[in-house]
Design a protein around this motif. Structure first.
Motif, PDB file in Angstrom:
ATOM      1  N   VAL A 105      13.883 -58.106  86.377  1.00 52.24           N
ATOM      2  CA  VAL A 105      12.540 -58.404  86.892  1.00 52.24           C
ATOM      3  C   VAL A 105      11.937 -57.117  87.455  1.00 52.24           C
ATOM      4  CG1 VAL A 105      11.204 -59.803  88.516  1.00 52.24           C
ATOM      5  CG2 VAL A 105      13.320 -60.727  87.513  1.00 52.24           C
TER       6      VAL A 105
ATOM      7  N   GLU B 274      13.860 -56.528  90.962  1.00 56.73           N
ATOM      8  CA  GLU B 274      14.479 -57.671  91.636  1.00 56.73           C
ATOM      9  C   GLU B 274      15.579 -58.296  90.807  1.00 56.73           C
ATOM     10  OE1 GLU B 274      10.747 -59.528  94.116  1.00 56.73           O
ATOM     11  OE2 GLU B 274      11.964 -60.861  92.892  1.00 56.73           O
ATOM     12  N   GLU B 275      16.529 -58.826  91.509  1.00 59.36           N
ATOM     13  CA  GLU B 275      17.526 -59.704  90.899  1.00 59.36           C
ATOM     14  C   GLU B 275      16.796 -60.940  90.375  1.00 59.36           C
ATOM     15  OE1 GLU B 275      21.135 -62.207  93.047  1.00 59.36           O
ATOM     16  OE2 GLU B 275      19.397 -61.562  94.182  1.00 59.36           O
ATOM     17  N   PHE B 276      17.180 -61.450  89.217  1.00 58.54           N
ATOM     18  CA  PHE B 276      16.550 -62.630  88.627  1.00 58.54           C
ATOM     19  C   PHE B 276      17.079 -63.896  89.294  1.00 58.54           C
ATOM     20  CE2 PHE B 276      16.304 -66.123  85.571  1.00 58.54           C
ATOM     21  CZ  PHE B 276      14.988 -66.042  85.168  1.00 58.54           C
ATOM     22  N   LEU B 277      16.174 -64.754  89.713  1.00 62.83           N
ATOM     23  CA  LEU B 277      16.574 -66.036  90.309  1.00 62.83           C
ATOM     24  C   LEU B 277      16.225 -67.141  89.327  1.00 62.83           C
ATOM     25  CD1 LEU B 277      15.189 -65.590  93.939  1.00 62.83           C
ATOM     26  CD2 LEU B 277      17.552 -65.285  93.161  1.00 62.83           C
TER      27      LEU B 277
ATOM     28  N   LYS C  87       1.945 -72.381  84.922  1.00 64.30           N
ATOM     29  CA  LYS C  87       1.308 -71.084  84.667  1.00 64.30           C
ATOM     30  C   LYS C  87       1.156 -70.741  83.190  1.00 64.30           C
ATOM     31  CE  LYS C  87       2.169 -68.482  88.897  1.00 64.30           C
ATOM     32  NZ  LYS C  87       3.347 -68.972  89.635  1.00 64.30           N
TER      33      LYS C  87
ATOM     34  N   GLU D  54      10.143 -73.607  90.253  1.00 62.61           N
ATOM     35  CA  GLU D  54       9.270 -73.032  91.287  1.00 62.61           C
ATOM     36  C   GLU D  54       8.387 -74.094  91.930  1.00 62.61           C
ATOM     37  OE1 GLU D  54       7.303 -69.281  90.061  1.00 62.61           O
ATOM     38  OE2 GLU D  54       8.737 -69.317  88.413  1.00 62.61           O
TER      39      GLU D  54
ATOM     40  N   LYS E  28       4.110 -55.612  97.075  1.00 60.76           N
ATOM     41  CA  LYS E  28       5.396 -56.322  96.922  1.00 60.76           C
ATOM     42  C   LYS E  28       6.472 -55.644  97.765  1.00 60.76           C
ATOM     43  CE  LYS E  28       4.139 -58.938  93.195  1.00 60.76           C
ATOM     44  NZ  LYS E  28       3.944 -60.388  93.282  1.00 60.76           N
TER      45      LYS E  28
ATOM     46  N   ILE F 153       9.796 -66.100  96.153  1.00 64.05           N
ATOM     47  CA  ILE F 153       9.493 -65.233  95.006  1.00 64.05           C
ATOM     48  C   ILE F 153       8.359 -64.287  95.386  1.00 64.05           C
ATOM     49  CG2 ILE F 153       8.420 -65.239  92.725  1.00 64.05           C
ATOM     50  CD1 ILE F 153      11.066 -66.214  92.229  1.00 64.05           C
ATOM     51  N   GLU F 154       7.376 -64.820  96.077  1.00 64.49           N
ATOM     52  CA  GLU F 154       6.250 -63.985  96.505  1.00 64.49           C
ATOM     53  C   GLU F 154       5.498 -64.655  97.644  1.00 64.49           C
ATOM     54  OE1 GLU F 154       2.884 -63.622  93.895  1.00 64.49           O
ATOM     55  OE2 GLU F 154       2.886 -65.736  93.393  1.00 64.49           O
TER      56      GLU F 154
ATOM     57  N   LYS G 127       8.362 -55.500  89.053  1.00 68.79           N
ATOM     58  CA  LYS G 127       7.065 -55.891  89.604  1.00 68.79           C
ATOM     59  C   LYS G 127       6.262 -54.676  90.043  1.00 68.79           C
ATOM     60  CE  LYS G 127       8.698 -60.324  91.351  1.00 68.79           C
ATOM     61  NZ  LYS G 127       8.707 -61.288  92.459  1.00 68.79           N
TER      62      LYS G 127
ATOM     63  N   ILE H  57       9.442 -59.580  82.919  1.00 72.74           N
ATOM     64  CA  ILE H  57      10.814 -60.096  82.904  1.00 72.74           C
ATOM     65  C   ILE H  57      11.394 -59.743  81.544  1.00 72.74           C
ATOM     66  CG2 ILE H  57      12.248 -62.175  83.079  1.00 72.74           C
ATOM     67  CD1 ILE H  57      10.228 -63.207  85.121  1.00 72.74           C
TER      68      ILE H  57
ATOM     69  N   VAL I  50       4.008 -58.491  86.663  1.00 74.15           N
ATOM     70  CA  VAL I  50       5.439 -58.817  86.699  1.00 74.15           C
ATOM     71  C   VAL I  50       5.981 -58.890  85.273  1.00 74.15           C
ATOM     72  CG1 VAL I  50       7.154 -60.551  87.363  1.00 74.15           C
ATOM     73  CG2 VAL I  50       5.208 -60.077  88.869  1.00 74.15           C
TER      74      VAL I  50
ATOM     75  N   ALA J 107      15.152 -62.621  96.605  1.00 74.57           N
ATOM     76  CA  ALA J 107      16.026 -61.922  95.658  1.00 74.57           C
ATOM     77  C   ALA J 107      16.347 -60.513  96.165  1.00 74.57           C
ATOM     78  CB  ALA J 107      15.333 -61.844  94.300  1.00 74.57           C
TER      79      ALA J 107
HETATM   80  P1  AMP Z   1       5.117 -63.067  91.216  1.00 71.78           P
HETATM   81  O1  AMP Z   1       3.797 -62.447  90.867  1.00 71.78           O
HETATM   82  O2  AMP Z   1       5.948 -62.260  92.120  1.00 71.78           O
HETATM   83  O3  AMP Z   1       4.953 -64.494  91.671  1.00 71.78           O
HETATM   84  O4  AMP Z   1       5.883 -63.250  89.843  1.00 71.78           O
HETATM   85  C1  AMP Z   1       5.299 -63.938  88.749  1.00 71.78           C
HETATM   86  C2  AMP Z   1       6.278 -64.900  88.142  1.00 71.78           C
HETATM   87  O5  AMP Z   1       7.449 -64.205  87.692  1.00 71.78           O
HETATM   88  C3  AMP Z   1       6.823 -65.924  89.143  1.00 71.78           C
HETATM   89  O6  AMP Z   1       5.982 -67.026  89.263  1.00 71.78           O
HETATM   90  C4  AMP Z   1       8.151 -66.260  88.520  1.00 71.78           C
HETATM   91  O7  AMP Z   1       8.004 -67.203  87.477  1.00 71.78           O
HETATM   92  C5  AMP Z   1       8.603 -64.966  87.925  1.00 71.78           C
HETATM   93  N1  AMP Z   1       9.496 -64.251  88.857  1.00 71.78           N
HETATM   94  C6  AMP Z   1       9.119 -63.371  89.792  1.00 71.78           C
HETATM   95  N2  AMP Z   1      10.186 -62.902  90.474  1.00 71.78           N
HETATM   96  C7  AMP Z   1      11.268 -63.504  89.958  1.00 71.78           C
HETATM   97  C8  AMP Z   1      12.666 -63.447  90.230  1.00 71.78           C
HETATM   98  N3  AMP Z   1      13.157 -62.635  91.155  1.00 71.78           N
HETATM   99  N4  AMP Z   1      13.467 -64.226  89.501  1.00 71.78           N
HETATM  100  C9  AMP Z   1      12.977 -65.040  88.536  1.00 71.78           C
HETATM  101  N5  AMP Z   1      11.689 -65.128  88.228  1.00 71.78           N
HETATM  102  C10 AMP Z   1      10.819 -64.387  88.920  1.00 71.78           C
END
Ligand code: AMP
Ligand code: GLY
Length: 423
Positions: free
Chosen positions: A148, A191-194, A220, A198, A108, A288-289, A150, A162, A160, A123
């Motif tokens: 957030v 990370e800052e929360f967004l 999911k 999605e 990440k 986000i990723e 990770k 939250i 991850v 973010a």
């Molecule tokens: P990721 O493995 O990075 O995709 O994160 C898993 C899940 O966490 C994502 O599908 C999002 O629902 C949530 N998520 C990850 N990063 C953020 C973020 N910066 N803000 C809000 N939700 C996030």
């Protein structure tokens, strides 16, 4: 005519094999290790995705021309690099990035630094290790809840967290650095929360040019209304209604193009798929990723919407001729509904007898976690079967998949009946 080897054993690999098999360019198709569904399309070979020597034997014995790597683990472990470095294998064409490019998913921190370097919207973040923990704790204080966290490395989708409360987030940061996810969380990205909805966007690239595949939305959480634990994915819908031409153009201009150009500028060889995990924040797309493979279960919907010869696209990625390709998309909607084992994503039982396949009609059944026990098909995973359908719109496609989901029987069968509720 090509001999093709698909590496993997999930619904994604079954769906890709289904699409590959439609091409007149295929001589023989092999899947390693495959599942009970892929066995109907080609020959399954019982070799695991991380068994590089075993895969080498298959490639040589079966005279494989093209290897398509489905999951992230062998990509991050360097399967493509292994093939390139081997004297006997180096003529073989491979779809899937080498280890360096696979870091976009494997780390990440690497992905965030890449996005920052190439001005790709994402973010705000800070990467923390044991060395700069105080800075990490202070960064959390500077953010608004929720927080957030990770794990930097691969953690099978579980890395991850939250968290609503600052003190808890700070405690979790320490626990992660202390090995909560093993080596994967010796580095943590804060990370800052967004906030937003999605979606998943996919490109296939040769590292210079790209084609954008149909976008999809996946579901999911295990529970209806997006509640409960995270899963590998309970279903997917394509197209995504809010991803209109204007929004998709923003995604292409601000995210897809700068990503492919960024790889080139950084001198990172890359071919295969890029999966952009995006979020729509008030009409603006953010990343986000990154994943370096196709999504699962998105593939089980997306493959239905590709009209072009998929093998042409795979070959163009492997050979560096993507600029000559044009992708044709089916205008219909496509959806997939995932049938899962009772108890999933917690503990569940494998080896349960399945029936009802012949009673289904007008859906395509992609096996996600099944195997043969003698001549019977039994469950072999949490996610068991993806029921995919076309429709004139999302609703009619879903109705079709749900009608057939009813007809498949296995003890403990569960699926979400509310897909698309938020669209
Ligand atoms: P990721 O493995 O990075 O995709 O994160 C898993 C899940 O966490 C994502 O599908 C999002 O629902 C949530 N998520 C990850 N990063 C953020 C973020 N910066 N803000 C809000 N939700 C996030
Ligand atoms: N569907 C999300 C993933 O494949 O990671």
């Amino acid at each position: 005519m090509l001999n093709i080897l698909v590496v993997g054993s999930g619904g994604r690999e079954h769906a890709m094999s289904w699409k590959i098999k439609q091409s007149p360019k295929v001589n023989q198709l092999f899947i390693a290790p495959g599942n009970a569904g892929t066995a109907e399309l080609g020959q399954n070979i019982p070799v695991g995705v991380s068994d590089f020597q075993g895969l080498k034997k298959v490639i040589l014995e079966k005279k494989i021309d093209l290897v398509v790597i489905g999951p992230e683990v062998p990509l991050v472990e360097g399967l493509h690099d292994f093939i390139l470095a081997d004297e006997e294998l180096k003529q073989v064409k491979v779809v899937g990035p080498q280890q360096e490019g696979a870091q976009l998913e494997g780390s990440k921190d690497y992905a965030k630094a890449f996005m920052q370097r190439h001005n790709i919207p994402t973010a705000k973040y800070l990467t923390v290790t044991a060395e700069n923990l105080p800075e990490g704790l202070a960064f959390l204080e500077s953010l608004k809840a929720p927080f957030v966290l990770k794990a930097d490395g691969l953690a099978a989708g579980k890395g991850v967290l939250i968290i609503d409360n600052l003190a808890e987030a700070q405690a979790s940061l320490k626990e992660m650095l202390d090995g909560q996810f093993g080596a994967a969380s010796s580095k943590v990205v804060i990370e800052e929360f967004l906030s937003g909805v999605e979606l998943s966007v996919f490109a296939i690239t040769d590292g210079k040019d790209y084609q954008i595949l149909p976008e999809a939305k996946d579901y999911k959480r295990i529970g209806e209304g997006d509640t409960g634990l995270n899963t590998g994915g309970m279903g997917a819908i394509s197209p995504v209604p809010f991803a209109d031409a204007t929004f998709m153009k923003k995604i292409e201009d601000r995210i897809v193009k700068p990503t492919v150009e960024g790889l080139q500028k950084d001198g990172i060889p890359y071919n295969g798929f890029v999966f952009f995990g995006l979020i729509n924040c008030g009409g603006e797309p953010y990343v986000i990723e990154y994943n370096v493979r196709m999504g699962d279960p998105e593939t089980e919907a997306v493959m239905l919407r590709i009209k072009s010869d998929f093998v042409d696209l795979l070959l163009a990625a492997a050979e560096g001729t993507m600029s000559e390709q044009k992708i044709e998309i089916d205008e219909r909607a496509a959806v997939t509904v995932m049938l899962v084992s009772g108890g999933y994503p917690g503990d569940y039982t494998k080896g349960i007898a399945m029936s009802g396949f012949e009673a289904t009609e007008n859906s395509i059944l992609f096996h996600a976690g099944t195997k043969f026990k003698g001549s019977d098909v039994v469950t072999d995973g949490g996610r068991v079967l993806a029921v995919s359908s076309y429709g004139t719109d999302m609703k009619s496609a879903l109705a079709q998949s749900y009608a057939n989901a009813e007809k498949i029987n296995f003890e403990g069968k569960y699926y979400r009946k509310d897909l698309g509720f938020d669209l």
